[in-house]
Design a protein around this motif. Structure first.
Motif, PDB file in Angstrom:
ATOM      1  N   ALA A 114      49.274  41.003  44.408  1.00  0.00           N
ATOM      2  CA  ALA A 114      48.849  41.480  43.089  1.00  0.00           C
ATOM      3  C   ALA A 114      47.327  41.521  42.994  1.00  0.00           C
ATOM      4  O   ALA A 114      46.755  42.483  42.468  1.00  0.00           O
ATOM      5  CB  ALA A 114      49.428  40.586  41.999  1.00  0.00           C
ATOM      6  N   LEU A 115      46.655  40.497  43.503  1.00  0.00           N
ATOM      7  CA  LEU A 115      45.188  40.486  43.474  1.00  0.00           C
ATOM      8  C   LEU A 115      44.618  41.642  44.289  1.00  0.00           C
ATOM      9  O   LEU A 115      43.634  42.274  43.901  1.00  0.00           O
ATOM     10  CB  LEU A 115      44.674  39.153  44.009  1.00  0.00           C
ATOM     11  CG  LEU A 115      44.924  37.920  43.125  1.00  0.00           C
ATOM     12  CD1 LEU A 115      44.531  36.651  43.856  1.00  0.00           C
ATOM     13  CD2 LEU A 115      44.165  38.044  41.807  1.00  0.00           C
TER      14      LEU A 115
ATOM     15  N   VAL B 186      45.373  44.876  42.277  1.00  0.00           N
ATOM     16  CA  VAL B 186      44.540  44.948  41.072  1.00  0.00           C
ATOM     17  C   VAL B 186      43.142  45.417  41.437  1.00  0.00           C
ATOM     18  O   VAL B 186      42.520  46.222  40.731  1.00  0.00           O
ATOM     19  CB  VAL B 186      44.500  43.572  40.375  1.00  0.00           C
ATOM     20  CG1 VAL B 186      43.349  43.499  39.378  1.00  0.00           C
ATOM     21  CG2 VAL B 186      45.815  43.310  39.658  1.00  0.00           C
ATOM     22  N   THR B 187      42.621  44.927  42.567  1.00  0.00           N
ATOM     23  CA  THR B 187      41.315  45.382  43.042  1.00  0.00           C
ATOM     24  C   THR B 187      41.352  46.860  43.429  1.00  0.00           C
ATOM     25  O   THR B 187      40.372  47.588  43.236  1.00  0.00           O
ATOM     26  CB  THR B 187      40.878  44.540  44.247  1.00  0.00           C
ATOM     27  OG1 THR B 187      40.887  43.163  43.895  1.00  0.00           O
ATOM     28  CG2 THR B 187      39.478  44.921  44.697  1.00  0.00           C
TER      29      THR B 187
ATOM     30  N   GLY C  60      43.285  48.802  39.808  1.00  0.00           N
ATOM     31  CA  GLY C  60      42.894  48.365  38.479  1.00  0.00           C
ATOM     32  C   GLY C  60      43.953  47.513  37.809  1.00  0.00           C
ATOM     33  O   GLY C  60      45.042  47.267  38.355  1.00  0.00           O
ATOM     34  N   LEU C  61      43.627  47.048  36.608  1.00  0.00           N
ATOM     35  CA  LEU C  61      44.535  46.208  35.839  1.00  0.00           C
ATOM     36  C   LEU C  61      45.713  47.014  35.314  1.00  0.00           C
ATOM     37  O   LEU C  61      45.644  48.225  35.161  1.00  0.00           O
ATOM     38  CB  LEU C  61      43.779  45.563  34.673  1.00  0.00           C
ATOM     39  CG  LEU C  61      42.593  44.656  35.023  1.00  0.00           C
ATOM     40  CD1 LEU C  61      41.871  44.231  33.752  1.00  0.00           C
ATOM     41  CD2 LEU C  61      43.050  43.447  35.811  1.00  0.00           C
TER      42      LEU C  61
ATOM     43  N   PRO D   6      49.927  47.594  39.592  1.00  0.00           N
ATOM     44  CA  PRO D   6      49.738  46.677  40.724  1.00  0.00           C
ATOM     45  C   PRO D   6      50.803  45.585  40.790  1.00  0.00           C
ATOM     46  O   PRO D   6      51.121  45.116  41.875  1.00  0.00           O
ATOM     47  CB  PRO D   6      48.339  46.084  40.482  1.00  0.00           C
ATOM     48  CG  PRO D   6      48.055  46.328  39.053  1.00  0.00           C
ATOM     49  CD  PRO D   6      48.745  47.603  38.715  1.00  0.00           C
ATOM     50  N   GLY D   7      51.368  45.212  39.655  1.00  0.00           N
ATOM     51  CA  GLY D   7      52.452  44.237  39.682  1.00  0.00           C
ATOM     52  C   GLY D   7      53.685  44.786  40.371  1.00  0.00           C
ATOM     53  O   GLY D   7      54.351  44.088  41.139  1.00  0.00           O
TER      54      GLY D   7
ATOM     55  N   GLY E 236      46.306  39.675  35.939  1.00  0.00           N
ATOM     56  CA  GLY E 236      45.926  41.008  35.487  1.00  0.00           C
ATOM     57  C   GLY E 236      46.907  42.099  35.804  1.00  0.00           C
ATOM     58  O   GLY E 236      46.563  43.283  35.692  1.00  0.00           O
ATOM     59  N   ALA E 237      48.142  41.739  36.206  1.00  0.00           N
ATOM     60  CA  ALA E 237      49.130  42.751  36.570  1.00  0.00           C
ATOM     61  C   ALA E 237      50.019  43.143  35.404  1.00  0.00           C
ATOM     62  O   ALA E 237      51.123  43.626  35.593  1.00  0.00           O
ATOM     63  CB  ALA E 237      49.986  42.262  37.741  1.00  0.00           C
TER      64      ALA E 237
ATOM     65  N   PHE F 169      50.079  38.496  30.980  1.00  0.00           N
ATOM     66  CA  PHE F 169      48.696  38.802  30.581  1.00  0.00           C
ATOM     67  C   PHE F 169      48.405  38.267  29.180  1.00  0.00           C
ATOM     68  O   PHE F 169      47.319  37.735  28.922  1.00  0.00           O
ATOM     69  CB  PHE F 169      48.484  40.313  30.636  1.00  0.00           C
ATOM     70  CG  PHE F 169      47.088  40.748  30.280  1.00  0.00           C
ATOM     71  CD1 PHE F 169      46.065  40.632  31.192  1.00  0.00           C
ATOM     72  CD2 PHE F 169      46.806  41.260  29.018  1.00  0.00           C
ATOM     73  CE1 PHE F 169      44.778  41.025  30.872  1.00  0.00           C
ATOM     74  CE2 PHE F 169      45.525  41.664  28.683  1.00  0.00           C
ATOM     75  CZ  PHE F 169      44.506  41.544  29.613  1.00  0.00           C
TER      76      PHE F 169
END
Length: 275
Positions: free
Chosen positions: A136-137, A140-141, A144-145, A149-150, A226-227, A232
């Motif tokens: 996920a990190l 997200v990079t 984006g948020l 990404p999740g 942030g996913a 969140f």
């Protein structure tokens, strides 16, 4: 004249083997387990005094969190975010089915050449070893948020986990039909399609439902990095010290998990009663 019946000579009862060796081995294992727990206790810095001292902070947290904020705006936002969490778990599970199935077949003995089998097992181990939070990190990079990404994180991690579970189920299938097809000249794909998959399909579906249940919970954690989803909102409430809203989000999560559990149990019962 009668002859006396000769009784067979009694053989000496062999002495029981000494149990000293087993007892010594048991004490050694117990000592190793105790030493491991002592090392883990020190490494994790477990402290009863710190727990007692932190009780005051827990009381302060509960006093600020109770009663939860059941305002219409908070509940609406929490319900919408929980639905997003459900969709993340659903898509992360279903979109991983093709990759999981292909890798499971390639990672099953007898359905792929030796080097392909080893490569598929290695890829599954890699995808399974990297936690979904790390995926996920990374995503997200990259993108984006948000929930996207999740979904990607759950997809990658779930391919590794579900592919491994499905491969083991395929290897434990009844080898009779597969051997019969091989003796008739069938190829690897034909054996997999007509002998292995029809036998284990109910088990594969059961494992898929189990992973969906797990992925819904995992999508909650992914929201903390942030996913998207209700995770969140939980992270946001913690950062803003809005503990009454935090408790509301937690209660909504509880309802979501109970609903998912009941739906999964219903699907398993229907699957088990199907002819």
């Amino acid at each position: 004249m009668t002859t006396a019946v000769q009784r067979p000579a009694r053989r000496p009862v062999p002495p029981k083997p000494p149990r000293t060796r087993g007892r010594v081995l048991g004490w050694i294992v117990a000592a190793l387990v105790l030493a491991a727990h002592l090392a883990a206790w020190r490494a994790t810095e477990i402290s009863a005094s710190a727990l007692v001292e932190g009780a005051t902070g827990m009381v302060d947290f509960l006093s600020e969190a109770v009663p939860p904020d059941f305002g219409a705006d908070v509940l609406a936002e929490s319900a919408a975010a929980s639905v997003v969490t459900l969709w993340i778990g659903l898509l992360g599970t279903t979109l991983s089915i093709p990759g999981s199935l292909v890798l499971a077949l390639l990672a099953t003995r007898g359905t792929a050449p030796g080097w392909v089998y080893q490569a598929a097992r290695g890829l599954l181990s890699f995808l399974r070893a990297v936690p979904d939070v790390v995926f996920a990190l990374i995503f997200v990079t990259a993108v984006g948020l948000g929930p996207f990404p999740g979904v990607l994180a759950l997809l990658c991690h779930n391919v590794g986990v579900m592919g491994k579970l499905w491969a083991e189920a395929l290897e434990e299938a009844d080898p009779g039909p597969a051997q019969a097809l091989r003796s008739a000249g069938a190829g690897r794909v034909q054996v997999a399609a007509h002998a292995l998959l029809p036998v284990v399909t109910p088990q594969l579906v059961g494992l898929l439902l189990y992973r969906f249940d797990v992925n819904v919970r995992s999508s909650l954690v992914l929201g903390l990095v942030g996913a998207g989803g209700i995770g969140f909102l939980i992270n946001q409430s913690i950062q803003l010290f809005q503990f009454d809203e935090l408790l509301t989000h937690i209660l909504v999560v509880l309802v979501l998990i109970v609903v998912v559990d009941q739906l999964s149990a219903l699907a398993r019962r229907l699957l088990g009663s199907a002819p």
